[in-house]
Design a protein around this motif. Sequence first.
Motif, PDB file in Angstrom:
ATOM      1  N   GLY A 159      52.562 -49.221 -21.293  1.00 42.66           N
ATOM      2  CA  GLY A 159      51.666 -48.086 -21.152  1.00 42.66           C
ATOM      3  C   GLY A 159      50.261 -48.346 -21.649  1.00 42.66           C
ATOM      4  O   GLY A 159      49.367 -47.536 -21.390  1.00 42.66           O
ATOM      5  N   GLN A 160      50.061 -49.430 -22.349  1.00 38.37           N
ATOM      6  CA  GLN A 160      48.695 -49.760 -22.763  1.00 38.37           C
ATOM      7  C   GLN A 160      47.763 -49.829 -21.560  1.00 38.37           C
ATOM      8  O   GLN A 160      46.608 -49.409 -21.629  1.00 38.37           O
ATOM      9  N   VAL A 163      48.936 -46.419 -17.894  1.00 39.39           N
ATOM     10  CA  VAL A 163      48.985 -45.099 -18.522  1.00 39.39           C
ATOM     11  C   VAL A 163      49.641 -44.081 -17.591  1.00 39.39           C
ATOM     12  O   VAL A 163      50.474 -43.276 -18.005  1.00 39.39           O
ATOM     13  N   LYS A 166      53.327 -44.544 -17.486  1.00 41.77           N
ATOM     14  CA  LYS A 166      53.928 -44.154 -18.751  1.00 41.77           C
ATOM     15  C   LYS A 166      54.061 -42.633 -18.832  1.00 41.77           C
ATOM     16  O   LYS A 166      55.084 -42.111 -19.261  1.00 41.77           O
ATOM     17  N   ASP A 167      53.041 -41.935 -18.420  1.00 37.58           N
ATOM     18  CA  ASP A 167      53.065 -40.479 -18.528  1.00 37.58           C
ATOM     19  C   ASP A 167      53.967 -39.828 -17.483  1.00 37.58           C
ATOM     20  O   ASP A 167      54.353 -38.668 -17.631  1.00 37.58           O
ATOM     21  N   LEU A 170      57.201 -38.024 -18.384  1.00 31.92           N
ATOM     22  CA  LEU A 170      57.202 -36.665 -18.923  1.00 31.92           C
ATOM     23  C   LEU A 170      57.480 -35.623 -17.846  1.00 31.92           C
ATOM     24  O   LEU A 170      57.662 -34.447 -18.148  1.00 31.92           O
TER      25      LEU A 170
ATOM     26  N   GLY B 541      43.033 -41.876 -16.876  1.00 35.97           N
ATOM     27  CA  GLY B 541      43.885 -41.866 -18.062  1.00 35.97           C
ATOM     28  C   GLY B 541      43.240 -42.655 -19.174  1.00 35.97           C
ATOM     29  O   GLY B 541      42.277 -43.414 -18.955  1.00 35.97           O
ATOM     30  N   VAL B 542      43.752 -42.448 -20.346  1.00 39.50           N
ATOM     31  CA  VAL B 542      43.260 -43.235 -21.476  1.00 39.50           C
ATOM     32  C   VAL B 542      44.411 -43.456 -22.456  1.00 39.50           C
ATOM     33  O   VAL B 542      45.222 -42.554 -22.689  1.00 39.50           O
ATOM     34  N   ASP B 543      44.491 -44.657 -22.952  1.00 42.32           N
ATOM     35  CA  ASP B 543      45.455 -44.999 -23.984  1.00 42.32           C
ATOM     36  C   ASP B 543      44.668 -45.318 -25.254  1.00 42.32           C
ATOM     37  O   ASP B 543      43.656 -46.027 -25.208  1.00 42.32           O
ATOM     38  N   ALA B 556      47.886 -42.461 -28.831  1.00 41.70           N
ATOM     39  CA  ALA B 556      47.774 -41.258 -28.004  1.00 41.70           C
ATOM     40  C   ALA B 556      47.457 -41.674 -26.576  1.00 41.70           C
ATOM     41  O   ALA B 556      46.965 -42.790 -26.329  1.00 41.70           O
ATOM     42  N   SER B 557      47.760 -40.784 -25.656  1.00 40.17           N
ATOM     43  CA  SER B 557      47.388 -41.054 -24.268  1.00 40.17           C
ATOM     44  C   SER B 557      47.156 -39.731 -23.548  1.00 40.17           C
ATOM     45  O   SER B 557      47.702 -38.696 -23.929  1.00 40.17           O
ATOM     46  N   TYR B 558      46.332 -39.798 -22.544  1.00 35.22           N
ATOM     47  CA  TYR B 558      46.097 -38.636 -21.699  1.00 35.22           C
ATOM     48  C   TYR B 558      45.933 -39.136 -20.269  1.00 35.22           C
ATOM     49  O   TYR B 558      45.318 -40.179 -20.034  1.00 35.22           O
ATOM     50  N   SER B 559      46.479 -38.407 -19.349  1.00 33.50           N
ATOM     51  CA  SER B 559      46.237 -38.764 -17.952  1.00 33.50           C
ATOM     52  C   SER B 559      46.139 -37.503 -17.099  1.00 33.50           C
ATOM     53  O   SER B 559      46.785 -36.488 -17.376  1.00 33.50           O
ATOM     54  N   SER B 598      48.935 -34.904 -18.424  1.00 35.04           N
ATOM     55  CA  SER B 598      49.919 -35.346 -19.414  1.00 35.04           C
ATOM     56  C   SER B 598      49.203 -35.803 -20.670  1.00 35.04           C
ATOM     57  O   SER B 598      48.134 -36.421 -20.594  1.00 35.04           O
ATOM     58  N   PHE B 599      49.827 -35.519 -21.797  1.00 33.89           N
ATOM     59  CA  PHE B 599      49.226 -35.879 -23.075  1.00 33.89           C
ATOM     60  C   PHE B 599      50.333 -36.298 -24.032  1.00 33.89           C
ATOM     61  O   PHE B 599      51.390 -35.655 -24.093  1.00 33.89           O
ATOM     62  N   THR B 600      50.115 -37.372 -24.756  1.00 28.01           N
ATOM     63  CA  THR B 600      51.077 -37.778 -25.793  1.00 28.01           C
ATOM     64  C   THR B 600      50.327 -38.129 -27.067  1.00 28.01           C
ATOM     65  O   THR B 600      49.172 -38.588 -27.020  1.00 28.01           O
TER      66      THR B 600
END
Lengths: 302, 727
Positions: A159-160, A163, A166-167, A170, B541-543, B556-559, B598-600
Amino acid sequence: PSPPTPAQTPAQTPAQPSAVTPPSPADAGYVGSETCKGCHEDQWNKFAATKMGRLMLQHPRSAKEGMGCEGCHGPGKEHVEKGGGKGVGGMITFARNDKTPVDKRNQVCTTCHNKGQHLFWKGSAHESRDVPCTSCHVVMENFTPKHNLARATVIDTCGQCHVKQKDQQLRSSHMPLREGKMTCTSCHNPHGTISVSLLKEPWPNATCFACHADKRGPFLWVHAPVNESCSNCHDPHGSNHERMLKVAKPRLCQQCHIESRHPTSPYGRDVSSQKFVLGRACLNCHVNIHGSNHPSGFAFTR
Amino acid sequence: GTARAGAADDLMLGGFRLSGEVEAGVREYIERPPESRRAKFQEYEDMRPGFFLNYLRLSLQKPDGMYGMDLYGTRWGFDDQRYEFNVGRLGLWEMFVEWDQIPHVYYTTARWLATETGRGIFTLPSVRPPLAVHNSAPSLDEIALQTNRGLIGLKLTPTPDVEVTTSYQVIRRDGNRDFSMAFGSPGNNFYGILEPIDQTTHDFRVGVAIAREQWQAQFGYTFSYFANANRWVRADNPCFSGTVVATPGCAANDFAAGSPFTGQTSLPPNNMANTFTGALGVNLPLRTRINTAFTYSLYLQNDTFLPHTINPAITSPDLVLPQRSLNGIVQNFIGNFTAVSRPFGSLPLTLTAKYRIHDFQDNSDQITFPGFVLNDKTLEGARRAGRWSWIRQNADLEGRYQLFAPAALTIGVDWQRWDRNEHREVPVSDEFGAKAALDVTPVDWLLARLTYRPTFLRIERYNSAAHAEHAVAEDPVTALQGQSVLLRKFDEAERNIQSVTALLQFTPLDRLSISPTFGYRWVDYIASSLGLQQEQAWNVGVDFAWTPVDRVTITASYSHERDTSKMRSRSRPVTGTGATLDFVDFDWVSNIADTIDSFTLNVRTTLIPSKLDWIVSASYQYALGRIDNSNPIIPKSGTAAQNLTATAQPWPAFEDELATIETALRYYFTRSWSASVFYSFQTFRKQDWRTDTLNPFMGPDAVWMANDSRNYTAHIIGASLAYRFGR
């Protein structure tokens, strides 16, 4: 007692599978792992606890493994003689700011990791974009229970960069990834494969059949796009549509089918056509959409 | 710890150093979702309250590290328990055993009047009740499946360059899935039922790999056998019991004489697969490496056919089966060749060439059935079961040039060809593509990867009647009712694709990385009068990962993702004579859009060194789906009823939302003992008009099970005690 040095190890462990002649400190600028330990004891100890560390520091099976620290970092004599320090002596540090080209760094790893899952590394998607092995793996300590990953889990590691994928775990319709029952490497081999999308099995459907062998057939009545790729209809990373479908039913089916007798504007006024949309939509009747072995199953209703 | 043998603080057992960890605790609900709302909550997990043994890890290792054994188990005694065991000698052999259980709860809301009188036999009262009675049917506990997987394997490495692996895996699945059965056509008189699942898959694998400095070779064989204990499912028709009596809610035709009072549907047949693989990698002069691999697999299936129908009212000599089984044989041959070379000495140019062929040959018997029975109700004319074979070829050529030290440019072209047999609409298609990829590291703390890829799929011809031509034997009326000649199926249609992906990795500090990603994809189906017209997908997205101090780690991550597509279709009424009407003003357009955020977040911190840790993880996902329907021209060409059916109706949006928070405090009393308290929160909400209001009986002659995933909220608290021994 201190751990045995590479030079001592073979003699002390006669059950070694092969004779080993590690380089002596005098060879080609090598100083031996014990010398490294003198300044890098913390790293040395952490590495010694790893499987690779046990192999290279205690029980080498080959001359390469017997080189210990220098087997990967290169000969340390110059580094030692110049008093050590970051970047001194031209050693490969594998750090992000290492000036050693990525392919040279990766070559260190693939010298030993060159078979099984690693056979197709050269030319693979990650190799051809110069992704360093150390982006995903931390070699020097047991950071994770398996595979010395750079992040806590396989999913976090992949997921690096990936992304979005990875998401996707959910989403309301997903395989049991976030529950820990599957992970990216259940289907993919990031080191390179003969398949598309780095899939472990030779072709996409074979990957799905590994768990869903009931879909393998061959069936008497075949739904042609199913035979070609499960991903025509499903997104295995997760979806907001049931059964990980790429598009909401019945629109997914209608992208290929404009059959007569099947009303397509079925919500609101025409109660009798609700059955084409509600619940399982088209699959309310076409239940065996992956294929049927029933003599009267040509429309996958039996 | 280090490998110091026999150190004073080692725990020794029979000459082995013993270490391990065990954690047990108790979990209780502050708020537990009621049974009817648990399907999504415990979809793949066993979330029972009470005592739990969370995990046990046990490790035995010779002080010299040569021999070792590890046992790991988690969620002991629960339906989702998992165990792993391995034992081996370092670098020489390793035996591994795994046991994993995965529950899968589909629904807990189903209401069902039928009873299962035998496995896969679902019966209704002999006098069929009015369909409205199904709405007050008893609830089913759950529709669920339990998958248990066992694996045992051995890996031998007699020398560092030889590896032999073998394994046996069994996957057992028990339970039910939602299913349904139609007793008429099209789309009328159907009943939501269960699919009984009692399936077992056996896989045996063996592989040998040999790796020399200049070449590596490996070979493998896999045998896989799938066995299904249920070859069929039978269910009573809710509209007809064999006696012509009107069943309220059913159309007259549903309980007419000769209708089926019980139907039978096939379930997946037993099958097996044999797969052979071989691969060779060779290093050649001029810094060239070639990899070549082949796979040959044979899929076999020869289960005895079921009869056309179990409806005794339908008899015909045409229903005599021409043969007892399919003689199903599919052969897959997959060949791969890759060459990577950097031939020009100091010139930093890497050339890569790849070729792949996948030949899928379905050599099963092509059977023509003189007649068949549609949904156990209607005797129909001949049908031919075609075989679908294809060949897919891919070729790629690319060159990667190191422009200057921190930048590399890849330029490539590729080609994909599908050769499909005459039963599919497009016998030959070629997709040509190009690729430009730039990887730049201008400074130590920044990596940028950019890829642009256009592809263009072109076909020779599109035969919209291909399917009917082979399948519908001697039935021209039905053939005419087949696909519109204007339709192009999306997987075979001519299209242009433009896609861009970008990844940036900022690492301003050793322990801080921020990786934004971007993706965009545009697909234009350039020759599809009807069918999918365009697709557009983009995501950002961003990790984020930061370890500001040793005691704190934050990830954290958001997409955000938006997928849209536009499709055009046509309402095509069929008249009483069987003619299919094709009116241009009966066209409709559907704009489909899915938007997902999505957010983690995960934070691990040591509040008091060696004493108190705090962990929190959270996630949030929101998905919105829209399907907007419209008619480009107001439908007027048909009868009033036909026009009404052809008039596009608005569809409400559907959405779902999931939020989770888990947090735990762990206190270390000693090096060995620790305790934790935890709190977990989950909430799930969805709105989907297609299932939310579903009753078993909604309209004429259709009975669902009203199975649906419901909203839930759960608050869980708990405490656990962990003991760690050895090092």
